[in-house]
Design a protein around this motif. Structure first.
Motif, short mmCIF file in Angstrom:
data_model
loop_
_atom_site.label_atom_id
_atom_site.label_comp_id
_atom_site.label_asym_id
_atom_site.label_seq_id
_atom_site.Cartn_x
_atom_site.Cartn_y
_atom_site.Cartn_z
N SER A 231 -28.40 48.52 -15.12
CA SER A 231 -27.55 48.38 -13.94
C SER A 231 -26.33 47.52 -14.25
O SER A 231 -26.38 46.66 -15.14
CB SER A 231 -28.33 47.72 -12.79
OG SER A 231 -29.43 48.50 -12.39
N LEU A 232 -25.28 47.76 -13.52
CA LEU A 232 -24.09 46.93 -13.57
C LEU A 232 -23.52 46.83 -12.16
O LEU A 232 -23.69 47.76 -11.34
CB LEU A 232 -23.02 47.52 -14.49
CG LEU A 232 -23.18 47.36 -15.99
CD1 LEU A 232 -22.11 48.15 -16.73
CD2 LEU A 232 -23.14 45.89 -16.40
N SER A 233 -22.83 45.73 -11.91
CA SER A 233 -22.18 45.54 -10.62
C SER A 233 -20.70 45.29 -10.85
O SER A 233 -20.33 44.34 -11.52
CB SER A 233 -22.80 44.36 -9.89
OG SER A 233 -22.20 44.18 -8.62
N LEU A 234 -19.87 46.17 -10.33
CA LEU A 234 -18.43 46.07 -10.49
C LEU A 234 -17.79 45.47 -9.24
O LEU A 234 -18.28 45.65 -8.12
CB LEU A 234 -17.82 47.45 -10.75
CG LEU A 234 -18.41 48.27 -11.87
CD1 LEU A 234 -17.61 49.57 -12.04
CD2 LEU A 234 -18.45 47.50 -13.17
N SER A 235 -16.69 44.77 -9.46
CA SER A 235 -15.91 44.21 -8.35
C SER A 235 -14.46 44.60 -8.50
O SER A 235 -13.96 44.77 -9.62
CB SER A 235 -16.01 42.68 -8.34
OG SER A 235 -17.33 42.25 -8.14
#
Length: 118
Positions: free
Chosen positions: A17-21
Motif C-alpha cells: 500500500s501507499l498513500s499519496l497526497s
C-alpha cells in the motif's frame, strides 16, 4: 510558481500500500471546494489517465482498474487531496498527478513516482 505538490510515492512490493497526497498551495478555499478534483496516472509509454475523481459534493468515481483498491478523499481546510492505494500490482506503476477534473487544468505538477515490484 508551484500550483500542485504531489508526494507519497515510492517503491513497494506487489500487494502493498501507499498513500499519496496532493496540495494546492496557491488555491483559495472557495476554488478548492468548488471544483471536482482527480488523480491521474501516467504509466511508462502510455498516456496520462484519470484513476480517481472526487466531486464537489464528495461523490467519488474510479477507473475500473483501481476500483475497490484505491480511495480518494480530500481535506478542504488543508486544500489537500489524498489517494490511498491498497493491493498494489505491477500495472499500477507510473507517475501520479493530481489536478482539476474536466477540461480546465492547472499547470501540472512534478508528480510522484509509484513503482510496484513483482
Amino acid at each position: 510558481q508551484v500550483h500542485v505538490l504531489e508526494s507519497g510515492g515510492g517503491l513497494v512490493q506487489a500487494g502493498g500500500s501507499l498513500s499519496l497526497s496532493c496540495k494546492f498551495p496557491r488555491m483559495i478555499l472557495s476554488t478548492f471546494t468548488g471544483n471536482d478534483m482527480a488523480w491521474y496516472r501516467q504509466a511508462p509509454g502510455k498516456q496520462r489517465e484519470s484513476v480517481a475523481t472526487i466531486r464537489v459534493g464528495g461523490n467519488t468515481n474510479y477507473a475500473d482498474s483501481v476500483k475497490g483498491r484505491f480511495t480518494i478523499s480530500k481535506d478542504n481546510r488543508k486544500r489537500t487531496v489524498y489517494l490511498q492505494m491498497n493491493s498494489l500490482n505491477v500495472e499500477d506503476t507510473g507517475a501520479y498527478y493530481c489536478n482539476l477534473d474536466g477540461s480546465t487544468k492547472l499547470p501540472w505538477g512534478q508528480g510522484t513516482q509509484v513503482t510496484v515490484s513483482a
